[in-house]
Design a protein around this motif. Structure first.
Motif: not given
Length: 279
Positions: A65-73, A203-209, A220-226
């Motif tokens: 659920s976090e993974l699907i929601t994190g795609a938004r951010v 930008a997605m890679l930088m946000e994750a970093s 915020a739920k994001s892949w980087g925060m996960m």
């Protein structure tokens, strides 16, 4: 280029577009696709099961659920940053390439200054100063990622500016604004689109970093925060692959899909690249 090579590259571009559309569709339908509320708590550190397909994290939240929601951010940061950075780059590149003279020198000097500054340390410093937040992340990354677009657009505008049809229109009394709208901008749009796609990926890679380093928005739920929470709270030490591998794979697959799309656009829009590939 042989027909089979054309078909292969078209298939790669189509595969990239379909893969990215899958992520965008999943993000748009996240409330419907997520099996649980991403903020709901269950037992912590559960292994993947029929109820929790990717297990739970350290506080018991469902990882799928976090993974699907994190795609938004993650996607929102990438797309909004791409829009900001490419808009600035196109504005600077068009102005510098078409006006030439002092305007060109000043704008390119500013571009070179931003280019030589290491991006990640600068983004980290500004991020610490401004604090976490989605819009802060977009603003910081966007203000650092525009110079490469400006450089590419300027070089293309310089070539178009000296073409015969532009010179003829100018001789007939066409204004600079009309020339830029009718002749220059339409010819650089494919290149702009290619740079936009690449900027979204970067930008997605930088946000994750940034999120992995703890500079993202903790609310915020994001892949980087996960990834950040997975490594900070024992997911890696405990060998809980389901806590860090899925967000990492999603980031990698998104960047891969965007790279396929961008390369296909650049191949069609850049004559030099097209000639090189035809050999």
């Amino acid at each position: 280029m042989h027909l089979t090579e054309h078909v292969r590259k078209n298939h790669l571009a189509l595969a990239g577009a379909l893969l990215f559309a899958l992520f965008v569709g999943g993000a748009a339908l996240a409330p419907l696709l997520a099996p649980h509320d991403p903020w709901q708590h269950f037992a912590a550190f559960q292994s993947p099961s029929a109820i929790h397909l990717l297990g739970t994290d350290d506080v018991g939240r469902d990882i799928l659920s976090e993974l699907i929601t994190g795609a938004r951010v993650s996607l929102a940061v990438g797309i909004l940053t791409g829009m900001l950075a490419v808009s600035l780059g196109v504005l600077v590149g068009l102005t510098a390439g078409f006006r030439r003279g002092v305007v060109d020198e000043v704008l390119m000097a500013l571009t070179d200054v931003v280019l030589v500054v290491p991006a990640l340390p600068l983004i980290i410093l500004v991020g610490i100063y401004l604090g976490p937040g989605l819009w802060h992340t977009v603003l910081i990354i966007g203000l650092v990622f525009w110079p490469s677009t400006a450089r590419v657009i300027r070089s293309q505008v310089l070539s178009i500016r000296q073409s015969g049809y532009v010179e003829s229109a100018r001789a007939l009394g066409a204004s600079d604004g009309w020339l830029m709208r009718r002749h220059v901008l339409p010819n650089v749009l494919p290149l702009v689109l290619a740079k936009f796609v690449l900027t979204v990926a970067a930008a997605m890679l930088m946000e994750a970093s940034l999120s992995f380093l703890g500079l993202g928005d903790p609310l915020a739920k994001s892949w980087g925060m996960m990834l950040h929470y997975a490594f900070a709270r024992g997911g890696f030490i405990r060998e809980l692959w389901w806590s860090y591998l899925p967000p990492g794979l999603c980031i990698g697959l998104c960047i891969f899909a965007l790279s396929l799309i961008s390369f296909s656009i650049e191949e069609r829009s850049d004559p030099r690249l097209r000639r090189a590939l035809d050999r």
